[in-house]
Motif scaffolding. Structure first.
Motif, PDB file in Angstrom:
ATOM      1  N   TYR A  64      48.928  62.193 -83.638  1.00  0.00           N
ATOM      2  CA  TYR A  64      49.563  61.630 -84.751  1.00  0.00           C
ATOM      3  C   TYR A  64      50.445  60.422 -83.993  1.00  0.00           C
ATOM      4  O   TYR A  64      50.823  60.368 -83.069  1.00  0.00           O
ATOM      5  CB  TYR A  64      50.611  62.561 -85.332  1.00  0.00           C
ATOM      6  CG  TYR A  64      49.978  63.784 -86.124  1.00  0.00           C
ATOM      7  CD1 TYR A  64      49.944  63.753 -87.386  1.00  0.00           C
ATOM      8  CD2 TYR A  64      49.449  65.091 -85.708  1.00  0.00           C
ATOM      9  CE1 TYR A  64      49.428  64.814 -88.138  1.00  0.00           C
ATOM     10  CE2 TYR A  64      49.152  65.905 -86.320  1.00  0.00           C
ATOM     11  CZ  TYR A  64      48.949  65.869 -87.581  1.00  0.00           C
ATOM     12  OH  TYR A  64      48.441  66.742 -88.331  1.00  0.00           O
ATOM     13  N   PRO A 119      51.157  64.909 -79.992  1.00  0.00           N
ATOM     14  CA  PRO A 119      50.176  66.032 -80.382  1.00  0.00           C
ATOM     15  C   PRO A 119      50.832  66.836 -81.406  1.00  0.00           C
ATOM     16  O   PRO A 119      51.786  66.810 -81.819  1.00  0.00           O
ATOM     17  CB  PRO A 119      49.894  66.529 -79.081  1.00  0.00           C
ATOM     18  CG  PRO A 119      51.320  66.397 -78.482  1.00  0.00           C
ATOM     19  CD  PRO A 119      51.862  65.363 -78.914  1.00  0.00           C
ATOM     20  N   GLU A 120      49.803  67.404 -82.152  1.00  0.00           N
ATOM     21  CA  GLU A 120      50.219  68.164 -83.235  1.00  0.00           C
ATOM     22  C   GLU A 120      51.304  69.387 -82.741  1.00  0.00           C
ATOM     23  O   GLU A 120      52.245  69.585 -83.599  1.00  0.00           O
ATOM     24  CB  GLU A 120      48.948  69.057 -83.866  1.00  0.00           C
ATOM     25  CG  GLU A 120      49.381  69.853 -85.124  1.00  0.00           C
ATOM     26  CD  GLU A 120      48.113  70.303 -85.794  1.00  0.00           C
ATOM     27  OE1 GLU A 120      47.679  70.205 -86.825  1.00  0.00           O
ATOM     28  OE2 GLU A 120      47.233  70.940 -85.065  1.00  0.00           O
ATOM     29  N   ARG A 148      48.018  61.342 -89.168  1.00  0.00           N
ATOM     30  CA  ARG A 148      46.984  61.891 -88.432  1.00  0.00           C
ATOM     31  C   ARG A 148      46.099  60.799 -87.784  1.00  0.00           C
ATOM     32  O   ARG A 148      45.553  60.161 -88.741  1.00  0.00           O
ATOM     33  CB  ARG A 148      46.342  62.923 -88.884  1.00  0.00           C
ATOM     34  CG  ARG A 148      45.136  63.837 -88.222  1.00  0.00           C
ATOM     35  CD  ARG A 148      44.976  65.177 -88.764  1.00  0.00           C
ATOM     36  NE  ARG A 148      43.886  65.767 -87.884  1.00  0.00           N
ATOM     37  CZ  ARG A 148      43.220  66.852 -88.208  1.00  0.00           C
ATOM     38  NH1 ARG A 148      43.713  67.694 -88.891  1.00  0.00           N
ATOM     39  NH2 ARG A 148      42.172  67.419 -87.445  1.00  0.00           N
ATOM     40  N   ALA A 204      44.571  66.755 -92.013  1.00  0.00           N
ATOM     41  CA  ALA A 204      45.901  66.948 -92.162  1.00  0.00           C
ATOM     42  C   ALA A 204      46.488  65.536 -92.725  1.00  0.00           C
ATOM     43  O   ALA A 204      46.228  64.505 -92.141  1.00  0.00           O
ATOM     44  CB  ALA A 204      46.561  66.956 -90.720  1.00  0.00           C
ATOM     45  N   LEU A 240      47.750  76.900 -84.341  1.00  0.00           N
ATOM     46  CA  LEU A 240      47.000  75.676 -84.135  1.00  0.00           C
ATOM     47  C   LEU A 240      45.457  75.797 -83.853  1.00  0.00           C
ATOM     48  O   LEU A 240      44.713  74.812 -84.495  1.00  0.00           O
ATOM     49  CB  LEU A 240      47.753  75.295 -82.969  1.00  0.00           C
ATOM     50  CG  LEU A 240      49.122  74.383 -82.875  1.00  0.00           C
ATOM     51  CD1 LEU A 240      49.470  74.137 -81.282  1.00  0.00           C
ATOM     52  CD2 LEU A 240      49.085  73.277 -83.573  1.00  0.00           C
ATOM     53  N   THR A 256      54.891  68.410 -83.339  1.00  0.00           N
ATOM     54  CA  THR A 256      55.411  67.919 -84.892  1.00  0.00           C
ATOM     55  C   THR A 256      56.009  69.052 -85.541  1.00  0.00           C
ATOM     56  O   THR A 256      56.438  68.683 -86.764  1.00  0.00           O
ATOM     57  CB  THR A 256      53.898  67.523 -85.402  1.00  0.00           C
ATOM     58  OG1 THR A 256      53.052  68.309 -85.710  1.00  0.00           O
ATOM     59  CG2 THR A 256      53.313  66.354 -84.819  1.00  0.00           C
ATOM     60  N   GLU A 257      56.127  70.183 -84.984  1.00  0.00           N
ATOM     61  CA  GLU A 257      56.620  71.209 -85.748  1.00  0.00           C
ATOM     62  C   GLU A 257      58.130  70.969 -86.081  1.00  0.00           C
ATOM     63  O   GLU A 257      58.638  71.361 -87.242  1.00  0.00           O
ATOM     64  CB  GLU A 257      56.687  72.588 -84.997  1.00  0.00           C
ATOM     65  CG  GLU A 257      57.249  73.942 -85.590  1.00  0.00           C
ATOM     66  CD  GLU A 257      57.031  74.905 -84.790  1.00  0.00           C
ATOM     67  OE1 GLU A 257      57.702  76.147 -85.375  1.00  0.00           O
ATOM     68  OE2 GLU A 257      56.708  75.154 -83.577  1.00  0.00           O
ATOM     69  N   THR A 312      59.714  68.013 -86.493  1.00  0.00           N
ATOM     70  CA  THR A 312      59.852  66.447 -86.584  1.00  0.00           C
ATOM     71  C   THR A 312      61.073  66.002 -87.300  1.00  0.00           C
ATOM     72  O   THR A 312      61.309  66.731 -88.334  1.00  0.00           O
ATOM     73  CB  THR A 312      58.511  65.920 -87.187  1.00  0.00           C
ATOM     74  OG1 THR A 312      57.431  66.235 -86.634  1.00  0.00           O
ATOM     75  CG2 THR A 312      58.678  64.427 -87.475  1.00  0.00           C
ATOM     76  N   SER A 348      43.676  75.426 -87.438  1.00  0.00           N
ATOM     77  CA  SER A 348      43.544  74.150 -88.005  1.00  0.00           C
ATOM     78  C   SER A 348      42.788  73.404 -87.362  1.00  0.00           C
ATOM     79  O   SER A 348      42.130  72.448 -88.002  1.00  0.00           O
ATOM     80  CB  SER A 348      45.073  73.482 -88.109  1.00  0.00           C
ATOM     81  OG  SER A 348      45.406  73.249 -86.504  1.00  0.00           O
ATOM     82  N   GLU A 406      43.637  69.840 -80.146  1.00  0.00           N
ATOM     83  CA  GLU A 406      44.810  69.314 -81.235  1.00  0.00           C
ATOM     84  C   GLU A 406      44.657  67.829 -81.511  1.00  0.00           C
ATOM     85  O   GLU A 406      44.333  67.060 -80.705  1.00  0.00           O
ATOM     86  CB  GLU A 406      45.977  69.873 -80.906  1.00  0.00           C
ATOM     87  CG  GLU A 406      46.582  69.369 -79.619  1.00  0.00           C
ATOM     88  CD  GLU A 406      47.897  69.777 -79.212  1.00  0.00           C
ATOM     89  OE1 GLU A 406      48.844  69.983 -80.193  1.00  0.00           O
ATOM     90  OE2 GLU A 406      48.212  69.982 -78.000  1.00  0.00           O
TER      91      GLU A 406
END
Length: 324
Positions: free
Chosen positions: A172, A256-257, A271, A318, A308, A260-261, A263, A311, A169
């Motif tokens: 960010y 990490p991604e 990114r 992103a 995840l 971020t769900e 945030t 992506s 992943e």
């Protein structure tokens, strides 16, 4: 005949460096470890150890024996796995280690999969830093573990542990409303390189993981690669806390991604060309054990359900995004 248990002690000494550390890890007394290693030297017929200050180092013969010990213990692990496969059904305790951010994102869904597919399994989860997993696996305190490494901080080679990939992943940069623009340009940072993306925050306070962790090392080395030494203000391992601190302008940080769900508002996410790789680790030779194979399959199914993997695998860019 060389005793397998004593070979295990010698291998641990090679990796831990002191008899006291081996004794603590394996719940022996230091004198018991020393006595067993002395017996192993007599069995081997050649010196295996020599003192170097407070540490004990292995002689060339000792290092050669450790190489053979690795192979012997891996074969024993394979034998245990094959015998377990001969039994009907998969059940019993399964001791699982996980890094903190893997807890809410991967572990519950993995355990749900396991409960559905193998209800006789008894998973027991322990939160642990990835740097300690190999020791805990070799000591028999864990059967399997979720681990991760980062760009700039690759995992150290370890012949005693096998790993299978689970997830890659992107990372960010998280900044808050008070520092989410390039002071020189008055706009959000743009670019493709670390220097372009991180450079505007060279004088900003930073939020990193605790010193001694892979997350801390990654943050420091990424900033150094961008041309500056980060001025660290906060050290926290919980990515939710990193985001919360960024939201109120307390500094910039890496997440990490997976984190971020949820945030919070006021956080700007950019990114980066950095990645975190999550894996499943277990003792060398243990990958065919039915319970471990079941855990790997369940973890992969759980990660697939998060979206995840798609992506990452498609390589879709992103965009930076601001939560206001």
């Amino acid at each position: 005949m060389l005793d397998v248990r004593r070979l295990h002690l010698l291998r641990e000494l090679d990796r831990r460096g002191t008899i006291a550390a081996v004794a603590e890890a394996l719940t022996f007394t230091a004198s018991a470890v020393s006595q067993q290693l002395s017996v192993l030297e007599r069995e081997a017929g050649v010196p295996l150890l020599e003192r170097s200050g407070r540490r004990v180092v292995l002689t060339p013969a000792g290092r050669t024996l450790v190489t053979h010990a690795d192979a012997v213990l891996e074969r024993l692990e394979l034998a245990v796995s094959e015998l377990a496969g001969a039994r009907e059904g998969i059940g019993g305790p399964l001791r699982i280690g996980t890094f903190p951010s893997g807890g809410p994102a991967i572990v519950p869904a993995t355990l749900a999969e396991l409960a559905q597919r193998h209800p006789a399994l008894e998973p027991m989860v322990q939160e642990i830093d990835s740097t300690r997993v190999s020791d805990r696996l070799r000591a028999g305190e864990l059967d399997v573990a979720l681990v991760h490494d980062y760009d700039f901080v690759p995992a150290s080679p370890d012949t005693t542990v096998d790993q299978v990939p689970l997830l890659e992943e992107p990372m960010y940069l998280a900044t808050g409303a008070a520092i989410d623009t390039d002071p020189a340009r008055g706009t959000a940072a743009r670019g493709d390189t670390l220097a372009e993306l991180l450079g505007p925050w060279a004088t900003t306070p930073w939020i990193t993981a605790r010193d001694g962790t892979t997350g801390h090392a990654m943050a420091v080395r990424a900033c150094q690669a961008a041309g500056f030494q980060p001025r660290i203000r906060h050290q926290v391992n919980d990515f939710r806390t990193v985001l919360a601190l960024a939201a109120i302008g307390q500094g910039a940080g890496f997440v990490p991604e997976m984190a971020t769900e949820r945030t919070p508002k006021g956080v700007f996410l950019t990114r980066l060309p950095l990645f975190r790789r999550s894996k499943v680790a277990f003792r060398a030779g243990g990958g065919t054990h039915p319970a471990i194979a079941a855990f790997v399959a369940a973890a992969r199914a759980a990660v697939g359900a998060t979206g995840l993997t798609s992506s990452v695998s498609t390589g879709r860019p992103a965009p930076s995004r601001n939560r206001e």
